[in-house]
Design a protein around this motif. Structure first.
Motif, short mmCIF file in Angstrom:
data_model
loop_
_atom_site.label_atom_id
_atom_site.label_comp_id
_atom_site.label_asym_id
_atom_site.label_seq_id
_atom_site.Cartn_x
_atom_site.Cartn_y
_atom_site.Cartn_z
N VAL A 1 164.43 34.97 53.94
CA VAL A 1 163.46 35.43 54.94
C VAL A 1 162.19 35.91 54.25
N ALA A 2 162.32 36.61 53.12
CA ALA A 2 161.14 37.10 52.41
C ALA A 2 160.29 35.95 51.88
N LEU A 3 160.92 34.95 51.31
CA LEU A 3 160.17 33.81 50.78
C LEU A 3 159.49 33.02 51.89
N LEU A 4 160.18 32.84 53.00
CA LEU A 4 159.56 32.14 54.13
C LEU A 4 158.38 32.93 54.67
N ASN A 5 158.52 34.25 54.70
CA ASN A 5 157.42 35.09 55.17
C ASN A 5 156.22 34.98 54.24
N MET A 6 156.45 35.01 52.94
CA MET A 6 155.35 34.89 51.99
C MET A 6 154.73 33.49 52.04
N TYR A 7 155.53 32.47 52.25
CA TYR A 7 154.98 31.11 52.35
C TYR A 7 154.09 30.97 53.58
N VAL B 1 159.86 46.21 57.40
CA VAL B 1 160.56 46.68 58.60
C VAL B 1 161.80 45.83 58.85
N PHE B 2 161.69 44.52 58.65
CA PHE B 2 162.83 43.64 58.89
C PHE B 2 163.97 43.95 57.92
N VAL B 3 163.66 44.07 56.64
CA VAL B 3 164.71 44.35 55.65
C VAL B 3 165.33 45.71 55.90
N ALA B 4 164.50 46.71 56.22
CA ALA B 4 165.01 48.05 56.48
C ALA B 4 165.90 48.07 57.71
N ALA B 5 165.52 47.32 58.76
CA ALA B 5 166.32 47.29 59.98
C ALA B 5 167.66 46.59 59.75
N ILE B 6 167.66 45.53 58.96
CA ILE B 6 168.92 44.83 58.67
C ILE B 6 169.88 45.75 57.93
N PHE C 1 162.92 44.51 48.56
CA PHE C 1 162.03 45.61 48.95
C PHE C 1 160.78 45.66 48.06
N SER C 2 160.95 45.33 46.78
CA SER C 2 159.83 45.44 45.84
C SER C 2 158.71 44.46 46.14
N LEU C 3 158.98 43.41 46.93
CA LEU C 3 157.92 42.48 47.29
C LEU C 3 156.81 43.16 48.08
N VAL C 4 157.17 44.21 48.81
CA VAL C 4 156.16 44.93 49.59
C VAL C 4 155.18 45.65 48.67
N PHE C 5 155.63 46.13 47.51
CA PHE C 5 154.77 46.88 46.62
C PHE C 5 153.73 46.00 45.93
N VAL C 6 153.92 44.68 46.01
CA VAL C 6 152.94 43.79 45.38
C VAL C 6 151.58 43.95 46.04
N TYR C 7 151.54 44.07 47.37
CA TYR C 7 150.29 44.20 48.10
C TYR C 7 150.06 45.62 48.64
N GLY C 8 150.97 46.54 48.37
CA GLY C 8 150.77 47.92 48.77
C GLY C 8 151.14 48.15 50.22
N GLY C 9 150.93 49.40 50.65
CA GLY C 9 151.23 49.79 52.03
C GLY C 9 152.43 50.70 52.14
N ILE C 10 153.37 50.62 51.19
CA ILE C 10 154.57 51.46 51.19
C ILE C 10 154.63 52.20 49.86
N ARG C 11 154.82 53.51 49.94
CA ARG C 11 154.89 54.33 48.74
C ARG C 11 156.33 54.58 48.32
N ILE C 12 156.50 55.07 47.10
CA ILE C 12 157.83 55.40 46.60
C ILE C 12 158.45 56.50 47.45
#
Length: 311
Positions: free
Chosen positions: A34-40, A62-67, A129-140
């Motif tokens: 799902v993450a790779l499809l989203n990035m594509y 949000v999707f990964v956290a909800a799952i 989860f770490s894919l989100v930190f590539v572009y920011g928006g979520i903090r540690i």
């Protein structure tokens, strides 16, 4: 915990089974796909519009956290609801109680083995989860708060399973009651508030129909505090705050009619996490009591009194 025989046995059996590894592989494969499809899809959009949608990365988070939240809520009772009742069905619980182990050690050993297995799944999803930190928006700190919620939810779900597994004689009955209680916490607390609020609105409107706005001033009363035990509402608030909706706490308070805020409702997230943890500890205490209702100390004192009478 290393000296707990129940924990050692459960972890030994789990390490020899391929089930946990297969579940982990399937779960992370789905998340990664799902993450790779989203990035594509986002890179394809950039080629067309030359614009990067940062909100899409938050949607991925949000999707990964909800799952993972749903996994903790619905898998933990299945792992724990048959742990003690299964020992009783195999007629091994009395053998365990006849050893030096206490009921507390039995319950904690079952609890920790389940928590460790679920922690492996959560930790294994960190690369996604770490894919989100590539572009920011979520903090540690946001991720730490989410993990704290996961811990409270896992403890509550496991406590439900262990409590009814210790109280009920059959694993099927314990599983059904555990999921029924869990559904009440998630959907039942919302339904009760909505029903009372709807009835109050109807009563107010029928009492004085000509007084405009009276129906909008009623609310569900003190039943709103039942929602503090609802893990789904707490998850919704945490995700809302982390994705930029700072007014999500005020919105939840106004779900069932307008009401004035107070320190408890204003601090919804920490209060809810504390109450859910306390409820989990209460359920675990009931499980410990139900494993050995007579009490080992009472039985030992009775034996000593019998020996003294013989003398």
């Amino acid at each position: 915990m290393r000296g707990n025989p129940v924990y050692k046995r459960e972890m030994t059996v789990s390490s020899r089974s391929i089930r946990v590894s297969v579940i982990m592989m399937v779960f992370n494969s789905i998340l990664a796909l799902v993450a790779l499809l989203n990035m594509y899809s986002m890179t394809s959009q950039v080629r067309v519009t030359a614009e990067i949608s940062y909100a899409s990365f938050l949607d991925l988070y949000v999707f990964v956290a909800a799952i993972e939240f749903l996994m903790l809520v619905f898998i933990m009772p299945a792992l724990t609801s048959g742990s003690i009742s299964g020992e009783r069905e195999r007629q091994t619980l009395n053998l365990m109680l006849s050893t030096q182990m206490t009921p507390f050690q039995i319950v904690i050993g079952k609890l920790m083995s389940s928590m460790v297995n679920m922690a492996l799944l959560v930790v294994s999803s960190f690369p996604v989860f770490s894919l989100v930190f590539v572009y920011g928006g979520i903090r540690i700190t946001d991720l730490a708060l989410l993990l704290l919620l996961y811990l409270a939810v896992a403890l509550l779900s496991a406590g439900l399973g262990l409590c009814f597994s210790a109280v009920c004689r059959r694993s099927t009955v314990a599983t059904a009651i555990s999921y029924g209680f869990l559904v009440f916490l998630i959907a039942g607390t919302y339904a009760v508030n909505y029903f009372i609020w709807s009835m109050a609105q109807m009563g107010a409107a029928s009492y004085v129909n000509q007084m405009g706005g009276i129906a909008s001033q009623v609310n569900s009363g003190g039943l709103i505090y039942l929602m503090l035990f609802n893990p789904a509402v707490t998850f919704y608030q945490i995700i809302g705050v982390q994705t930029g909706n700072r007014e999500v706490s005020a919105q939840v308070i106004q779900w069932f009619g307008s009401r004035s805020s107070n320190p408890i409702l204003d601090a919804w997230i920490p209060v809810s996490l504390i109450l859910q943890t306390l409820l989990a500890l209460l359920l675990l205490a009931v499980a410990v009591r139900a494993v050995d209702p007579v009490g080992r100390h009472q039985a030992g004192s009775r034996k000593r009194e019998a020996r003294e009478r013989k003398r």
